[in-house]
Write a protein that holds these residues in place. Structure first.
Motif, PDB file in Angstrom:
ATOM      1  N   PHE A  59       0.820  -1.212   0.000  1.00  0.00           N
ATOM      2  CA  PHE A  59       0.000   0.000   0.000  1.00  0.00           C
ATOM      3  C   PHE A  59       0.854   1.262   0.000  1.00  0.00           C
ATOM      4  O   PHE A  59       0.633   2.192  -0.787  1.00  0.00           O
ATOM      5  CB  PHE A  59      -0.930  -0.034   1.217  1.00  0.00           C
ATOM      6  N   LEU A  60       1.862   1.322   0.857  1.00  0.00           N
ATOM      7  CA  LEU A  60       2.668   2.536   0.991  1.00  0.00           C
ATOM      8  C   LEU A  60       3.482   2.857  -0.266  1.00  0.00           C
ATOM      9  O   LEU A  60       3.424   3.985  -0.760  1.00  0.00           O
ATOM     10  CB  LEU A  60       3.570   2.416   2.220  1.00  0.00           C
ATOM     11  N   PRO A  61       4.260   1.904  -0.819  1.00  0.00           N
ATOM     12  CA  PRO A  61       4.985   2.241  -2.055  1.00  0.00           C
ATOM     13  C   PRO A  61       4.056   2.496  -3.233  1.00  0.00           C
ATOM     14  O   PRO A  61       4.402   3.258  -4.136  1.00  0.00           O
ATOM     15  CB  PRO A  61       5.859   1.000  -2.300  1.00  0.00           C
ATOM     16  N   ALA A  62       2.876   1.867  -3.232  1.00  0.00           N
ATOM     17  CA  ALA A  62       1.921   2.095  -4.322  1.00  0.00           C
ATOM     18  C   ALA A  62       1.511   3.559  -4.365  1.00  0.00           C
ATOM     19  O   ALA A  62       1.555   4.206  -5.431  1.00  0.00           O
ATOM     20  CB  ALA A  62       0.696   1.200  -4.147  1.00  0.00           C
ATOM     21  N   PHE A  63       1.142   4.102  -3.229  1.00  0.00           N
ATOM     22  CA  PHE A  63       0.721   5.501  -3.202  1.00  0.00           C
ATOM     23  C   PHE A  63       1.911   6.451  -3.317  1.00  0.00           C
ATOM     24  O   PHE A  63       1.762   7.563  -3.835  1.00  0.00           O
ATOM     25  CB  PHE A  63      -0.099   5.794  -1.948  1.00  0.00           C
ATOM     26  N   PHE A  87       4.548   5.864  -5.257  1.00  0.00           N
ATOM     27  CA  PHE A  87       4.781   5.872  -6.704  1.00  0.00           C
ATOM     28  C   PHE A  87       3.698   6.671  -7.416  1.00  0.00           C
ATOM     29  O   PHE A  87       3.977   7.441  -8.347  1.00  0.00           O
ATOM     30  CB  PHE A  87       4.809   4.433  -7.215  1.00  0.00           C
ATOM     31  N   PHE A  88       2.451   6.480  -6.986  1.00  0.00           N
ATOM     32  CA  PHE A  88       1.306   7.172  -7.577  1.00  0.00           C
ATOM     33  C   PHE A  88       1.477   8.688  -7.481  1.00  0.00           C
ATOM     34  O   PHE A  88       1.297   9.421  -8.468  1.00  0.00           O
ATOM     35  CB  PHE A  88       0.041   6.716  -6.854  1.00  0.00           C
ATOM     36  N   LEU A  89       1.854   9.167  -6.305  1.00  0.00           N
ATOM     37  CA  LEU A  89       2.040  10.600  -6.101  1.00  0.00           C
ATOM     38  C   LEU A  89       3.250  11.115  -6.881  1.00  0.00           C
ATOM     39  O   LEU A  89       3.204  12.202  -7.478  1.00  0.00           O
ATOM     40  CB  LEU A  89       2.201  10.895  -4.609  1.00  0.00           C
ATOM     41  N   PHE A  90       4.321  10.331  -6.871  1.00  0.00           N
ATOM     42  CA  PHE A  90       5.534  10.733  -7.602  1.00  0.00           C
ATOM     43  C   PHE A  90       5.252  10.926  -9.082  1.00  0.00           C
ATOM     44  O   PHE A  90       5.683  11.921  -9.692  1.00  0.00           O
ATOM     45  CB  PHE A  90       6.634   9.684  -7.411  1.00  0.00           C
ATOM     46  N   MET A  91       4.510  10.008  -9.692  1.00  0.00           N
ATOM     47  CA  MET A  91       4.243  10.084 -11.125  1.00  0.00           C
ATOM     48  C   MET A  91       3.388  11.300 -11.476  1.00  0.00           C
ATOM     49  O   MET A  91       3.542  11.891 -12.556  1.00  0.00           O
ATOM     50  CB  MET A  91       3.562   8.805 -11.601  1.00  0.00           C
ATOM     51  N   MET A  92       2.499  11.695 -10.575  1.00  0.00           N
ATOM     52  CA  MET A  92       1.672  12.878 -10.851  1.00  0.00           C
ATOM     53  C   MET A  92       2.462  14.168 -10.682  1.00  0.00           C
ATOM     54  O   MET A  92       2.171  15.169 -11.332  1.00  0.00           O
ATOM     55  CB  MET A  92       0.438  12.876  -9.945  1.00  0.00           C
ATOM     56  N   LEU A  93       3.474  14.149  -9.803  1.00  0.00           N
ATOM     57  CA  LEU A  93       4.277  15.347  -9.552  1.00  0.00           C
ATOM     58  C   LEU A  93       5.485  15.461 -10.475  1.00  0.00           C
ATOM     59  O   LEU A  93       5.981  16.567 -10.703  1.00  0.00           O
ATOM     60  CB  LEU A  93       4.758  15.357  -8.099  1.00  0.00           C
ATOM     61  N   PHE A 135      -4.895  12.494  -6.235  1.00  0.00           N
ATOM     62  CA  PHE A 135      -4.532  11.672  -5.079  1.00  0.00           C
ATOM     63  C   PHE A 135      -5.785  11.201  -4.339  1.00  0.00           C
ATOM     64  O   PHE A 135      -5.869  10.039  -3.925  1.00  0.00           O
ATOM     65  CB  PHE A 135      -3.623  12.455  -4.133  1.00  0.00           C
ATOM     66  N   ILE A 136      -6.760  12.088  -4.187  1.00  0.00           N
ATOM     67  CA  ILE A 136      -8.030  11.693  -3.565  1.00  0.00           C
ATOM     68  C   ILE A 136      -8.713  10.621  -4.404  1.00  0.00           C
ATOM     69  O   ILE A 136      -9.273   9.650  -3.866  1.00  0.00           O
ATOM     70  CB  ILE A 136      -8.947  12.918  -3.392  1.00  0.00           C
ATOM     71  N   ARG A 185      -7.075  -5.762  -0.621  1.00  0.00           N
ATOM     72  CA  ARG A 185      -6.130  -4.643  -0.570  1.00  0.00           C
ATOM     73  C   ARG A 185      -4.923  -4.863  -1.483  1.00  0.00           C
ATOM     74  O   ARG A 185      -4.305  -3.897  -1.934  1.00  0.00           O
ATOM     75  CB  ARG A 185      -5.667  -4.429   0.882  1.00  0.00           C
ATOM     76  N   ILE A 186      -4.573  -6.109  -1.753  1.00  0.00           N
ATOM     77  CA  ILE A 186      -3.456  -6.367  -2.664  1.00  0.00           C
ATOM     78  C   ILE A 186      -3.822  -5.948  -4.081  1.00  0.00           C
ATOM     79  O   ILE A 186      -3.051  -5.276  -4.777  1.00  0.00           O
ATOM     80  CB  ILE A 186      -3.060  -7.859  -2.619  1.00  0.00           C
ATOM     81  N   VAL A 187      -5.006  -6.336  -4.529  1.00  0.00           N
ATOM     82  CA  VAL A 187      -5.496  -5.930  -5.852  1.00  0.00           C
ATOM     83  C   VAL A 187      -5.615  -4.405  -5.916  1.00  0.00           C
ATOM     84  O   VAL A 187      -5.241  -3.778  -6.910  1.00  0.00           O
ATOM     85  CB  VAL A 187      -6.850  -6.590  -6.155  1.00  0.00           C
ATOM     86  N   ALA A 188      -6.135  -3.801  -4.846  1.00  0.00           N
ATOM     87  CA  ALA A 188      -6.298  -2.350  -4.812  1.00  0.00           C
ATOM     88  C   ALA A 188      -4.955  -1.643  -4.925  1.00  0.00           C
ATOM     89  O   ALA A 188      -4.813  -0.668  -5.674  1.00  0.00           O
ATOM     90  CB  ALA A 188      -7.018  -1.942  -3.528  1.00  0.00           C
ATOM     91  N   SER A 189      -3.948  -2.117  -4.196  1.00  0.00           N
ATOM     92  CA  SER A 189      -2.614  -1.502  -4.247  1.00  0.00           C
ATOM     93  C   SER A 189      -1.996  -1.666  -5.634  1.00  0.00           C
ATOM     94  O   SER A 189      -1.393  -0.722  -6.171  1.00  0.00           O
ATOM     95  CB  SER A 189      -1.702  -2.128  -3.192  1.00  0.00           C
ATOM     96  N   ALA A 190      -2.142  -2.859  -6.213  1.00  0.00           N
ATOM     97  CA  ALA A 190      -1.586  -3.097  -7.549  1.00  0.00           C
ATOM     98  C   ALA A 190      -2.238  -2.177  -8.572  1.00  0.00           C
ATOM     99  O   ALA A 190      -1.570  -1.671  -9.489  1.00  0.00           O
ATOM    100  CB  ALA A 190      -1.788  -4.561  -7.937  1.00  0.00           C
ATOM    101  N   THR A 191      -3.530  -1.914  -8.419  1.00  0.00           N
ATOM    102  CA  THR A 191      -4.236  -1.037  -9.348  1.00  0.00           C
ATOM    103  C   THR A 191      -3.762   0.398  -9.212  1.00  0.00           C
ATOM    104  O   THR A 191      -3.682   1.136 -10.203  1.00  0.00           O
ATOM    105  CB  THR A 191      -5.752  -1.115  -9.103  1.00  0.00           C
TER     106      THR A 191
END
Length: 305
Positions: A17-21, A23-29, A96-97, A112-118
């Protein structure tokens, strides 16, 4: 030292969960300021700073063929700081929201694993990053549609008045962000109403009808009267109702074309791979549809993951 296998299940999934978000935030910034504002962004930037009191903004919105919510929200956002960086950071916050709501929705329907991968996949999606880094109303629309899907799932699990109100409000805000949201919002609202009717709870059905009628009067009618009808008249839209059978025949592989679009893959060089992947996705969707559980107190597809 304790091995990872001894960690509680929730903590193990949090490791993803933590690295997923992150990475998600990094790619948007990443490279958020790589280019100056282009034409449409300048329009949004300038319109959002116009006067609300003297209807200057409203007149400009009518000319733009867009609903008003994004510019009204952005007007107050730019009151804090009107720099280009601050202007672009708004969609990063919205994105992010959106990721959080998508994660919560997939945690309900899968795990939560599927959610994080998505979340990882969405962060690596070219068109998502482009949508977030371009200052427009589309990101706001997507966020409210994610909210709508989340509350749609909740109404299936627990059809309470609160969940229904939040579903309807999310759909309204999505449409007020971008008119194209009606193609998602209206089917969700119709299905929700059918579900309420199937409950055979007369008091609940009457309440839902009242909410829908009030929503049309308070939200839909003003949007049409003050914005949409003037935009339609000004643009003189023509509707082409001809049916293209050739395009319909491409339906089995259309999901592959969507992959190519979202991930910016050249269709000319990967057409066969995209077509096969789109067909496989369609087959899996049908299999999952027929294998899904009907008890919403349990997961939809626990045996798949």
């Amino acid at each position: 030292m304790r091995s990872d296998s001894s960690l509680p299940g929730r903590n193990r999934t949090d490791l993803l969960f933590l690295p997923a978000f992150g990475f998600f935030l990094f790619m948007m910034l990443f490279h958020l300021m790589h280019s100056p504002l282009w034409g449409d962004e300048w329009v949004e930037y300038s319109v959002s700073q116009q006067s609300i009191q003297y209807s200057e903004m409203i007149i400009s919105i009518i000319r733009s063929f867009q609903p008003p919510l994004y510019n009204f929200v952005m007007h107050f956002w730019l009151q804090i700081n009107n720099s280009i960086l601050w202007f672009r950071l708004f969609n990063v916050l919205v994105g992010f929201i959106s990721g959080i709501i998508m994660f919560k929705t997939l945690s309900l329907t899968a795990n939560r694993i599927v959610a994080s991968a998505t979340v990882f996949v969405l962060g690596a999606t070219y068109q998502w990053v482009f949508c977030i880094q371009e200052c427009s109303e589309y990101s706001l629309m997507v966020m409210f549609l994610f909210f709508a899907l989340y509350y749609f799932i909740l109404t299936h699990r627990e059809n309470t008045l609160k969940n229904e109100l939040l579903l309807i409000l999310s759909c309204i805000l999505a449409i007020y962000s971008q008119y194209g949201a009606v193609f998602v919002a209206v089917p969700l609202l119709m299905q929700n109403f059918f579900n309420v009717c199937r409950s055979r709870n007369l008091a609940r059905i009457k309440t839902s009808i009242s909410i829908y009628v009030v929503s049309v009067i308070v939200f839909a009618a003003p949007l049409y009267y003050f914005f949409a009808r003037w935009q339609l008249m000004r643009n003189g839209l023509e509707h082409n109702l001809s049916f293209n059978y050739k395009e319909f025949s491409q339906f089995p592989v259309v999901f592959g074309k969507l992959y190519g679009y979202f991930f910016h893959v050249s269709e000319s060089t990967c057409s066969i791979l995209l077509a096969v992947s789109g067909f496989v996705f369609l087959c899996m969707a049908f299999i999952l549809l027929f294998r899904k559980e009907t008890d919403w107190n349990s997961k939809i597809c626990p045996s798949w993951f």
